[in-house]
Motif scaffolding. Structure first.
Motif, PDB file in Angstrom:
ATOM      1  N   LEU A  94       2.646 -55.547  16.336  1.00 14.69           N
ATOM      2  CA  LEU A  94       2.782 -55.593  14.876  1.00 14.69           C
ATOM      3  C   LEU A  94       4.240 -55.342  14.493  1.00 14.69           C
ATOM      4  CD1 LEU A  94      -0.430 -53.610  13.875  1.00 14.69           C
ATOM      5  CD2 LEU A  94      -0.048 -56.053  13.586  1.00 14.69           C
ATOM      6  N   VAL A  95       4.786 -56.252  13.695  1.00 13.37           N
ATOM      7  CA  VAL A  95       6.173 -56.104  13.217  1.00 13.37           C
ATOM      8  C   VAL A  95       6.222 -56.454  11.729  1.00 13.37           C
ATOM      9  CG1 VAL A  95       7.439 -56.650  15.366  1.00 13.37           C
ATOM     10  CG2 VAL A  95       6.669 -58.521  13.869  1.00 13.37           C
ATOM     11  N   ASN A  96       7.303 -56.012  11.067  1.00 20.36           N
ATOM     12  CA  ASN A  96       7.530 -56.477   9.695  1.00 20.36           C
ATOM     13  C   ASN A  96       8.425 -57.722   9.750  1.00 20.36           C
ATOM     14  OD1 ASN A  96      10.128 -55.618  10.138  1.00 20.36           O
ATOM     15  ND2 ASN A  96       9.946 -53.753   8.921  1.00 20.36           N
ATOM     16  N   GLU A  97       8.868 -58.203   8.576  1.00 11.42           N
ATOM     17  CA  GLU A  97       9.644 -59.450   8.564  1.00 11.42           C
ATOM     18  C   GLU A  97      11.021 -59.294   9.205  1.00 11.42           C
ATOM     19  OE1 GLU A  97       8.790 -57.720   5.948  1.00 11.42           O
ATOM     20  OE2 GLU A  97      10.589 -57.311   4.786  1.00 11.42           O
ATOM     21  N   ARG A  98      11.410 -58.035   9.495  1.00 11.46           N
ATOM     22  CA  ARG A  98      12.692 -57.796  10.181  1.00 11.46           C
ATOM     23  C   ARG A  98      12.493 -57.650  11.698  1.00 11.46           C
ATOM     24  NH1 ARG A  98      16.094 -53.476   6.558  1.00 11.46           N
ATOM     25  NH2 ARG A  98      16.660 -54.889   4.891  1.00 11.46           N
ATOM     26  N   GLU A 100      10.880 -55.420  13.065  1.00  8.63           N
ATOM     27  CA  GLU A 100      10.863 -53.999  13.413  1.00  8.63           C
ATOM     28  C   GLU A 100       9.418 -53.569  13.684  1.00  8.63           C
ATOM     29  OE1 GLU A 100      14.458 -52.502  10.425  1.00  8.63           O
ATOM     30  OE2 GLU A 100      12.449 -52.864   9.647  1.00  8.63           O
ATOM     31  N   THR A 101       9.216 -52.782  14.733  1.00 11.60           N
ATOM     32  CA  THR A 101       7.906 -52.166  14.945  1.00 11.60           C
ATOM     33  C   THR A 101       7.896 -50.845  14.174  1.00 11.60           C
ATOM     34  OG1 THR A 101       8.591 -50.881  16.862  1.00 11.60           O
ATOM     35  CG2 THR A 101       7.854 -53.144  17.281  1.00 11.60           C
ATOM     36  N   GLU A 102       6.775 -50.148  14.274  1.00 11.90           N
ATOM     37  CA  GLU A 102       6.701 -48.847  13.582  1.00 11.90           C
ATOM     38  C   GLU A 102       7.590 -47.802  14.247  1.00 11.90           C
ATOM     39  OE1 GLU A 102       2.801 -47.252  13.099  1.00 11.90           O
ATOM     40  OE2 GLU A 102       2.284 -48.696  11.534  1.00 11.90           O
ATOM     41  N   VAL A 103       8.005 -48.096  15.471  1.00 12.54           N
ATOM     42  CA  VAL A 103       8.818 -47.135  16.222  1.00 12.54           C
ATOM     43  C   VAL A 103      10.288 -47.522  16.094  1.00 12.54           C
ATOM     44  CG1 VAL A 103       9.208 -46.096  18.491  1.00 12.54           C
ATOM     45  CG2 VAL A 103       6.898 -46.812  17.822  1.00 12.54           C
ATOM     46  N   GLY A 104      11.087 -46.607  15.556  1.00 12.69           N
ATOM     47  CA  GLY A 104      12.506 -46.882  15.348  1.00 12.69           C
ATOM     48  C   GLY A 104      13.189 -47.288  16.651  1.00 12.69           C
ATOM     49  N   GLY A 105      13.981 -48.366  16.588  1.00 17.15           N
ATOM     50  CA  GLY A 105      14.729 -48.784  17.777  1.00 17.15           C
ATOM     51  C   GLY A 105      13.963 -49.730  18.684  1.00 17.15           C
ATOM     52  N   ILE A 106      12.670 -49.997  18.376  1.00 19.65           N
ATOM     53  CA  ILE A 106      11.917 -50.981  19.166  1.00 19.65           C
ATOM     54  C   ILE A 106      11.582 -52.174  18.267  1.00 19.65           C
ATOM     55  CG2 ILE A 106       9.938 -51.460  20.650  1.00 19.65           C
ATOM     56  CD1 ILE A 106       9.738 -48.594  21.379  1.00 19.65           C
ATOM     57  N   ALA A 109       9.995 -59.880  19.241  1.00 22.14           N
ATOM     58  CA  ALA A 109      10.365 -61.232  18.802  1.00 22.14           C
ATOM     59  C   ALA A 109       9.647 -62.273  19.647  1.00 22.14           C
ATOM     60  CB  ALA A 109      11.882 -61.411  18.938  1.00 22.14           C
ATOM     61  N   GLY A 110       9.324 -63.400  19.025  1.00 23.27           N
ATOM     62  CA  GLY A 110       8.739 -64.520  19.774  1.00 23.27           C
ATOM     63  C   GLY A 110       7.225 -64.448  19.868  1.00 23.27           C
ATOM     64  N   ASP A 111       6.683 -65.076  20.908  1.00 22.96           N
ATOM     65  CA  ASP A 111       5.230 -65.199  21.068  1.00 22.96           C
ATOM     66  C   ASP A 111       4.509 -63.857  21.064  1.00 22.96           C
ATOM     67  OD1 ASP A 111       5.770 -67.851  21.356  1.00 22.96           O
ATOM     68  OD2 ASP A 111       4.858 -68.076  23.339  1.00 22.96           O
ATOM     69  N   ILE A 112       5.214 -62.812  21.450  1.00 22.14           N
ATOM     70  CA  ILE A 112       4.590 -61.499  21.632  1.00 22.14           C
ATOM     71  C   ILE A 112       4.288 -60.800  20.306  1.00 22.14           C
ATOM     72  CG2 ILE A 112       6.691 -60.026  21.731  1.00 22.14           C
ATOM     73  CD1 ILE A 112       3.877 -59.995  24.284  1.00 22.14           C
ATOM     74  N   ARG A 113       4.887 -61.297  19.212  1.00 19.45           N
ATOM     75  CA  ARG A 113       4.687 -60.567  17.951  1.00 19.45           C
ATOM     76  C   ARG A 113       3.509 -61.131  17.150  1.00 19.45           C
ATOM     77  NH1 ARG A 113       5.559 -63.869  13.285  1.00 19.45           N
ATOM     78  NH2 ARG A 113       7.430 -65.118  13.524  1.00 19.45           N
TER      79      ARG A 113
END
Ligand SMILES: Cc1cc2nc3c(=O)[nH]c(=O)nc-3n(C[C@H](O)[C@H](O)[C@H](O)COP(=O)(O)OP(=O)(O)OC[C@H]3O[C@@H](n4cnc5c(N)ncnc54)[C@H](O)[C@@H]3O)c2cc1C
Length: 143
Positions: A94-98, A100-106, A109-113
């Motif tokens: 899970l990521v936002n439009e940037r 970014e995951t919920e965990v800072g610094g992680i 991108a790509g198929d995995i998101r």
């Protein structure tokens, strides 16, 4: 490269992009078997045949074959992230439009998101977005 290829698909029809389907339909070497399942692969040291079952009728067909290429679905390789990052039901991150995951610094991108359209162009765009987010994140660490 081969004299004949048999494409076996469990769905009642093929679902690829129209332009790709037209190429497949126009190729006289490709035989399409939709609504069917491969039940077994026959042979000894080498593949000699595949046993195909028609789902509607239950009819079994033995197709001579010298080889088999398997491509069934896509599974996210994210088991090692369970408990570290929030994942969706398919195991995608899970990521936002940037990116970014919920965990800072992680970032992901790509198929995995989550909700990836599974395209090279979008994966590349995600990568650029994630890199910019990473830059922003690093700047916050400076102070
Ligand atoms: C058969 C097929 C046909 C396709 N056709 C097209 C097409 O015509 N047009 C199009 O736009 N897209 C197509 N795609 C989709 C496209 O390939 C993907 O969207 C794109 O490759 C995604 O890029 P990615 O970097 O996110 O993932 P990948 O290209 O999958 O790269 C991920 C990399 O991470 C590595 N990796 C995995 N786990 C780990 C780990 N734990 N540690 C380190 N490395 C790891 C993998 O080995 C891999 O090298 C196709 C895909 C397939 C399977």
């Amino acid at each position: 490269m081969v004299s004949k290829a048999v494409l076996v698909e469990i769905q009642p029809q093929l679902t690829a992009t129209k332009v790709l389907l037209e190429r497949v339909f126009a190729n006289p070497k490709i035989e399409i078997q939709c609504g069917a399942r491969i039940e077994s692969i026959r042979g000894g040291e080498r593949v000699e045949a595949i046993e195909v079952v028609e789902l509607k009728t239950g009819k079994r067909i033995l197709v001579d074959a010298n080889g088999i290429l398997v491509h069934i679905g896509i599974e996210a390789n994210t088991n090692y992230l369970k408990g570290i990052l929030p994942l969706d039901a398919k195991g995608q991150i899970l990521v936002n439009e940037r990116m970014e995951t919920e965990v800072g610094g992680i970032f992901a991108a790509g198929d995995i998101r989550h909700n990836s359209p599974w395209q090279i162009s979008t994966a590349v765009g995600d990568g650029a977005t994630a890199a910019l987010s990473l830059q922003r994140y690093l700047l916050t660490l400076k102070d």
